[in-house]
Design an enzyme around this catalytic site. Structure first.
Site, PDB file in Angstrom:
ATOM      1  N   ASN A   7      28.358  10.482 -28.403  1.00  0.00           N
ATOM      2  CA  ASN A   7      27.919  10.509 -26.868  1.00  0.00           C
ATOM      3  C   ASN A   7      29.371   9.434 -26.586  1.00  0.00           C
ATOM      4  O   ASN A   7      29.147   8.266 -26.669  1.00  0.00           O
ATOM      5  CB  ASN A   7      26.597   9.588 -26.431  1.00  0.00           C
ATOM      6  CG  ASN A   7      26.777   9.563 -24.909  1.00  0.00           C
ATOM      7  OD1 ASN A   7      27.552   9.986 -24.212  1.00  0.00           O
ATOM      8  ND2 ASN A   7      25.658   9.147 -24.406  1.00  0.00           N
ATOM      9  N   ARG A  91      27.248  15.400 -26.814  1.00  0.00           N
ATOM     10  CA  ARG A  91      26.898  15.231 -25.458  1.00  0.00           C
ATOM     11  C   ARG A  91      27.907  15.379 -24.553  1.00  0.00           C
ATOM     12  O   ARG A  91      29.183  14.695 -24.612  1.00  0.00           O
ATOM     13  CB  ARG A  91      26.154  13.777 -25.163  1.00  0.00           C
ATOM     14  CG  ARG A  91      25.779  13.753 -23.583  1.00  0.00           C
ATOM     15  CD  ARG A  91      25.396  12.267 -23.239  1.00  0.00           C
ATOM     16  NE  ARG A  91      24.817  12.392 -21.824  1.00  0.00           N
ATOM     17  CZ  ARG A  91      24.895  11.439 -21.037  1.00  0.00           C
ATOM     18  NH1 ARG A  91      25.618  10.151 -21.558  1.00  0.00           N
ATOM     19  NH2 ARG A  91      24.581  11.489 -19.849  1.00  0.00           N
ATOM     20  N   HIS A 180      21.401  14.175 -16.304  1.00  0.00           N
ATOM     21  CA  HIS A 180      20.299  13.842 -17.208  1.00  0.00           C
ATOM     22  C   HIS A 180      19.518  15.230 -17.729  1.00  0.00           C
ATOM     23  O   HIS A 180      18.273  15.024 -18.033  1.00  0.00           O
ATOM     24  CB  HIS A 180      19.051  13.043 -16.439  1.00  0.00           C
ATOM     25  CG  HIS A 180      19.900  11.742 -16.319  1.00  0.00           C
ATOM     26  ND1 HIS A 180      19.341  11.267 -14.656  1.00  0.00           N
ATOM     27  CD2 HIS A 180      20.469  10.919 -16.603  1.00  0.00           C
ATOM     28  CE1 HIS A 180      20.131  10.023 -14.581  1.00  0.00           C
ATOM     29  NE2 HIS A 180      20.789   9.671 -15.858  1.00  0.00           N
ATOM     30  N   ARG A 241      24.404   2.860  -7.569  1.00  0.00           N
ATOM     31  CA  ARG A 241      24.684   4.069  -6.790  1.00  0.00           C
ATOM     32  C   ARG A 241      23.647   4.082  -5.625  1.00  0.00           C
ATOM     33  O   ARG A 241      22.652   4.188  -5.619  1.00  0.00           O
ATOM     34  CB  ARG A 241      24.517   5.421  -7.782  1.00  0.00           C
ATOM     35  CG  ARG A 241      25.733   5.561  -8.649  1.00  0.00           C
ATOM     36  CD  ARG A 241      25.550   6.856  -9.473  1.00  0.00           C
ATOM     37  NE  ARG A 241      25.540   6.389 -10.913  1.00  0.00           N
ATOM     38  CZ  ARG A 241      25.162   6.937 -11.854  1.00  0.00           C
ATOM     39  NH1 ARG A 241      24.672   8.187 -11.497  1.00  0.00           N
ATOM     40  NH2 ARG A 241      24.939   6.556 -13.040  1.00  0.00           N
ATOM     41  N   GLU A 384      17.393  11.491 -25.718  1.00  0.00           N
ATOM     42  CA  GLU A 384      18.316  12.308 -25.645  1.00  0.00           C
ATOM     43  C   GLU A 384      18.931  12.916 -26.893  1.00  0.00           C
ATOM     44  O   GLU A 384      19.412  14.024 -27.098  1.00  0.00           O
ATOM     45  CB  GLU A 384      19.259  11.814 -24.501  1.00  0.00           C
ATOM     46  CG  GLU A 384      18.663  12.074 -23.270  1.00  0.00           C
ATOM     47  CD  GLU A 384      19.496  11.127 -22.028  1.00  0.00           C
ATOM     48  OE1 GLU A 384      19.300   9.787 -22.186  1.00  0.00           O
ATOM     49  OE2 GLU A 384      19.902  11.738 -21.534  1.00  0.00           O
TER      50      GLU A 384
END
Ligand code: AMP
Length: 398
Positions: A7, A91, A180, A241, A384
């Site tokens: 990743n 990823r 996600h 965010r 993940e």
């Protein structure tokens, strides 16, 4: 079979070597500050001492080479030969409209990743650099891209379309993609496993609540709606965010503060959310502490976060005309019993009853609703990396 999961961020590289037979992690680690002064590799082999190497990493190629060296090291390594790695699962954040499943990487795939960089300028270029560095280090094994957007490709057009002139969708593929996806897919499958729901007759809502946060409605195993959009800015209030906002606010602030569109987007992505509201931190624990001490802005941030999550859950109940199970995951969802309880307080109309003994579980799979709750509620740690390893394994063994 051992799968290396990679990743890559613009200055970081996270990795895990996973044995897919036993679903166990053999080693994991992180390269930080790649291309910046103070580069560092932290390598954690399971059952052995941690290795920390502080040495300049001028680029991702150097980082990958150091990771390989650590994995093969006589003292800190977990494999004896590179041939013990069967494939690499990467990823990749944005796969645009092209990929709804993992794909073995070739030049065409790399072009799509590159072309999708417009939608994910921070992540896709870094993902591609990581892929190319790993291809050089391990040229003889399959490299597989697993996209964050893939799981959401089943959304119907009415859910993914923005109500702006249709030509922008036709010309530029401007639409909602969602993110996600690996986490939402993994957690919704776990819910099916734990609940015994019929996969073909199930309505599940997954709330991935971390520094980045998104919610997905999963009907019969497929995503039908999700809260993030063209970019990961839309939807919930997050660490830094803003989530959903009236575009008119931007015009107003732009005029008042003399900001251009890039400065506005930077403000919305990096200075808003829990950080912007509280003025204290993007970390939910810090904000909670300040709220508990009576800080008004921290209280507002916490309440607004919870309220937005509850509203999204309500809208997804409407989208699916019901819900069988709700799952909380990621940093806040897995660990913060109080936040889960505050969100569920809005959901009494669904007949949800939380189990007082289970509500505060941390970092473990648990049913947190009572046995007679009309809707089952779970806390499920996301994984993940394991999901990427399993999807890579499935693709190369097709
Ligand atoms: P993630 O992006 O999934 O790693 O989640 C990071 C967020 O999870 C941070 O804002 C943390 O404050 C939050 N978090 C992690 N552990 C806890 C905890 N025990 N209680 C509340 N929030 C937590």
């Amino acid at each position: 079979m051992n799968i290396l999961v990679i990743n890559c961020g613009s200055s970081s590289l996270k990795y895990q070597l996973i044995d897919t037979n036993s679903k166990s992690v053999l080693a994991k680690g992180l390269c930080e500050r790649i291309g910046i002064e103070g580069s560092k590799l932290t390598h954690e082999p399971v059952g052995k001492d941690e290795l920390i190497v502080e040495k300049p990493m001028k680029d991702h190629q150097v980082a990958v080479d150091m990771v390989m060296k650590a994995l093969l090291d006589a003292q800190y390594g977990v494999i004896k030969d590179i041939s013990e790695i069967s494939a690499v699962g990467h990823r990749v954040v944005h796969g645009s409209k092209y990929y709804s499943d993992p794909v073995q990487i070739n030049e065409d795939v790399k072009k799509v990743i590159k072309d999708s960089s417009d939608f994910s300028p921070l992540h896709n270029p870094a993902n591609l650099i990581g892929i190319e560095a790993c291809e050089k280090a391990m040229p003889n094994i399959p490299h597989v891209a697993v996209f964050d957007t893939a799981f959401h490709q089943t959304m119907p057009e009415k859910a993914f379309i923005y109500a702006i002139p249709y030509e922008y969708y036709e010309k530029y593929n401007i639409r909602r993609y969602g993110f996600h996806g690996t986490s939402h897919s993994y957690v919704s499958k776990k819910v099916l496993e734990l609940s015994g729901l019929d996969p073909n007759n199930s309505k599940i809502i997954v709330a991935h609540l971390g520094n980045g946060a998104s919610i997905t409605a999963v009907q019969n195993g497929k995503c039908v709606d999700t809260s993030m959009g063209l970019t990961p800015l839309e939807g919930l209030i997050m660490g830094t965010r803003s989530g959903d906002i009236d575009a008119g606010v931007l015009q107003y602030i732009a005029h008042k503060e003399g900001m251009d569109i890039d400065e506005l987007l930077n403000m919305l992505n990096k200075k808003s959310g829990m950080l912007g509201l509280s003025g204290i931190s993007s970390d939910f624990r810090d904000v909670r502490k300040a709220a508990d001490e009576g800080n008004h802005r921290a209280e507002v941030a916490s309440e607004a976060f919870v309220y937005r999550v509850a509203k999204y859950i309500g809208s997804y109940v409407a989208a699916m005309n019901g819900v069988d199970a709700i799952a909380f995951t990621a940093g806040v969802g897995e660990n913060d019993g109080a936040k889960r309880a505050e969100i569920c307080e809005y959901l009494g109309y669904l007949g949800i009853q939380l189990d007082d003994k289970q509500i505060n579980v941390r970092g473990e799979e648990a049913l947190i609703s009572t046995p007679d709750s009309k809707v089952k509620v779970y806390a499920i740690p996301t994984n993940e990396e394991l999901s990427i390893a399993q999807q890579t394994f499935a693709l190369i063994n097709k």
